[in-house]
Design an enzyme around this catalytic site. Structure first.
Site, short mmCIF file in Angstrom:
data_model
loop_
_atom_site.label_atom_id
_atom_site.label_comp_id
_atom_site.label_asym_id
_atom_site.label_seq_id
_atom_site.Cartn_x
_atom_site.Cartn_y
_atom_site.Cartn_z
N ASN A 114 -5.78 9.35 7.04
CA ASN A 114 -7.04 8.63 6.85
C ASN A 114 -6.74 7.13 6.79
O ASN A 114 -6.04 6.69 5.89
CB ASN A 114 -7.69 9.09 5.53
CG ASN A 114 -9.00 8.38 5.23
OD1 ASN A 114 -9.41 7.45 5.93
ND2 ASN A 114 -9.66 8.81 4.16
N HIS A 148 -5.27 -0.53 6.03
CA HIS A 148 -4.97 0.28 7.22
C HIS A 148 -5.98 0.14 8.37
O HIS A 148 -6.69 1.10 8.71
CB HIS A 148 -4.78 1.75 6.85
CG HIS A 148 -5.72 2.29 5.80
ND1 HIS A 148 -7.10 2.17 5.86
CD2 HIS A 148 -5.46 2.97 4.66
CE1 HIS A 148 -7.63 2.75 4.82
NE2 HIS A 148 -6.66 3.24 4.06
N ASP A 193 1.19 2.77 3.67
CA ASP A 193 0.28 3.81 3.18
C ASP A 193 1.06 5.10 2.93
O ASP A 193 0.59 6.20 3.25
CB ASP A 193 -0.89 4.04 4.15
CG ASP A 193 -2.02 4.86 3.53
OD1 ASP A 193 -1.98 5.11 2.31
OD2 ASP A 193 -2.94 5.26 4.27
N HIS A 251 1.37 5.25 -2.26
CA HIS A 251 0.86 6.21 -3.24
C HIS A 251 2.07 6.90 -3.85
O HIS A 251 2.71 7.72 -3.20
CB HIS A 251 -0.06 7.22 -2.57
CG HIS A 251 -1.26 6.62 -1.92
ND1 HIS A 251 -2.47 6.45 -2.58
CD2 HIS A 251 -1.44 6.11 -0.67
CE1 HIS A 251 -3.34 5.89 -1.75
NE2 HIS A 251 -2.74 5.67 -0.59
N PRO A 263 -5.03 14.40 4.02
CA PRO A 263 -4.55 13.35 4.92
C PRO A 263 -3.43 12.53 4.28
O PRO A 263 -3.43 12.30 3.07
CB PRO A 263 -5.79 12.50 5.14
CG PRO A 263 -6.57 12.65 3.87
CD PRO A 263 -6.31 14.05 3.39
N GLY A 264 -2.48 12.11 5.10
CA GLY A 264 -1.44 11.21 4.60
C GLY A 264 -0.08 11.52 5.18
O GLY A 264 0.21 12.66 5.56
N HIS A 310 0.83 -1.21 0.00
CA HIS A 310 0.00 0.00 0.00
C HIS A 310 0.86 1.26 0.00
O HIS A 310 1.30 1.72 1.05
CB HIS A 310 -0.90 -0.03 1.24
CG HIS A 310 -1.97 1.02 1.23
ND1 HIS A 310 -3.18 0.82 1.86
CD2 HIS A 310 -2.04 2.26 0.70
CE1 HIS A 310 -3.93 1.90 1.72
NE2 HIS A 310 -3.25 2.79 1.01
#
Length: 447
Positions: free
Chosen positions: A293, A247, A320, A75, A338-339, A73
């Site tokens: 999130n 998550h 994440d 991004h 978020p992140g 996971h």
């Protein structure tokens, strides 16, 4: 231990391994026994122990040798937000973190809902050559939650997509989720759910609890996650396909996962390093680096997540990894995106939380960061035992390397780490991808 007889679907075409030899000297395999040497020939472990002449040499300096890590996971923001991360910078961050394979989520621009987009990501990752970057297909077209993506076309594409998720959004329509599970079953691809009933989280920015109430932040209740987890567990039971929970963040989710697994339901789950170690007490500063999130929860949730990872209720650690530019973080908490970054700190957090405290050993690290992620994603060549004849996807960890996290020093384009200034006691020093050294002495190597 991974079953050597398991056959997984093939990946997209891999960049060729170096046609030479590599000697990794003075390492503790899985942190056990006496220091030994590992000889790699043409990208494959050819021998463990003994003395060998090699074209290239790594001095492990007594470090721990583990299988290369697999992150289910991340991004990487490409295509669409290359100002915050690219496949190149994300791959470099992954290599520095000991990762040899990552799965990059579909919430790109355009959305990863067509073979041509997934193939572009796959080929670019292979050309860069620092990490295998597996594109995750979206479950629904455009992440709109209505019409299913063509799983079959994506799975048969040159990217060989094997996981689908609308991560960032929940597939909250039960009929759409049912069809996704039924469709996925026929081709043995994985459905990964971002468990969030948005009707319960609209306008929310922090965990629903005393801290959010006192600080005037709209709360995000645990039930928003847990209600989707139990629904999808029952769907997996009734429709017979695997479902993966992204998550996990609450004590209740742990209880539901434990129940589902006791019933033989084919469900797996991941937890992030930040949900294991950080809590909503950090909201006091209103620093949006702590906005994520799902949100950071309370200490009882973090403790439940740790226990669940130890006993296998939660299967894997996933970062994440979510890069954001300063314009999206240096603003009002409610308006921030978020992140958090995760690729370059994940191993250190897991070691400090579990190994350094005596809760677990290095085999545990290999299981939750390499073996189980590869098993769940049906990923050949990754998460394999460190043994003769196996692909040389490896990470060396210095268990006594003290270092301080600094976003400015990361390979990622972004700097949004909640661990800024935190000292850690272990660090990845080298990463090897099919015999190619992708990180040496803590520095990502140019492709």
């Amino acid at each position: 231990m991974v079953d050597s007889n398991t056959q997984y679907p093939e990946t997209g075409a891999l960049a060729p391994a170096p046609a030479d030899s590599l000697l990794i000297s003075n390492v503790l395999v899985y942190g056990e026994g006496e220091p030994t040497n590992v000889f790699v020939k043409d990208g494959v472990i050819a021998a463990i122990g003994g003395t060998h002449e090699a074209d290239r040499t790594i001095d492990g300096n007594g470090g721990v040798l583990l299988p290369g890590f697999v992150d289910m996971h991340v991004h990487l923001r490409e295509p669409g937000r290359e100002d915050t991360e690219t496949i190149a910078t994300g791959s470099a961050a992954a290599a520095k973190g000991g990762f040899t394979a990552v799965f990059t989520m579909a919430n790109t621009t355009p959305v990863m809902d067509q073979p041509v987009i997934a193939e572009s990501v796959w080929f670019k990752g292979q050309n860069i050559g620092l990490c295998d970057v597996h594109p995750v297909g979206s479950i629904t077209k455009g992440l709109e939650g209505k019409e299913l993506t063509e799983f079959g076309m994506m799975a048969r594409s040159e990217a060989k997509v094997r996981m689908f998720s609308d991560d960032g959004k929940c597939v909250d329509d039960p009929q759409v989720m049912r069809r996704a599970l039924e469709y996925a079953k026929g081709m043995d691809v994985l459905i990964a759910q971002h468990a969030e009933d948005h009707r319960l989280t609209e306008g929310a920015s922090a965990h629903e609890g005393e801290n959010a109430a006192r600080l005037g932040l709209r709360g995000w209740p645990r039930v928003a996650e847990e209600s989707i987890v139990v629904r999808d567990a029952i769907m997996a039971r009734d429709y017979g396909n695997r479902v993966h929970i992204c998550h996990a963040s609450t004590e209740g989710t742990v209880e539901l996962l434990r129940w589902a697994k006791s019933q033989g339901i084919p469900i797996t789950a991941e937890v992030t390093p930040h949900h294991l170690t950080l809590t909503d007490e950090r909201l006091e500063t209103y620093d949006a680096v702590n906005k994520v999130n799902p949100p950071l929860r309370e200490s009882r949730d973090a403790e439940a997540l740790k226990k669940a990872l130890l006993d296998g209720t939660i299967d894997v650690v996933a970062t994440d990894h979510a890069p954001h530019g300063s314009e999206d973080k240096c603003c009002e908490f409610e308006n921030a995106k978020p992140g958090m970054l995760g690729l370059e700190t994940s191993l250190s957090i897991i070691v400090d939380t579990f190994v350094a405290t005596g809760l677990a050993d290095w085999r545990f690290v290999a299981r939750v960061m390499s073996e189980r992620p590869a098993e769940i994603t049906r990923l050949p060549g990754q998460g394999r035992p460190i043994a003769e004849g196996e692909p040389a996807n490896l990470a060396i960890v210095d268990p006594g390397k003290t270092w301080t996290a600094s976003g400015a020093d990361f390979a990622s384009k972004a700097e949004n780490t909640p661990f800024e200034g935190q000292e850690f006691s272990a660090k990845v020093t080298h990463t090897v991808l099919r015999g190619k050294v992708t990180c040496a002495d803590g520095v990502a190597q140019n492709a």
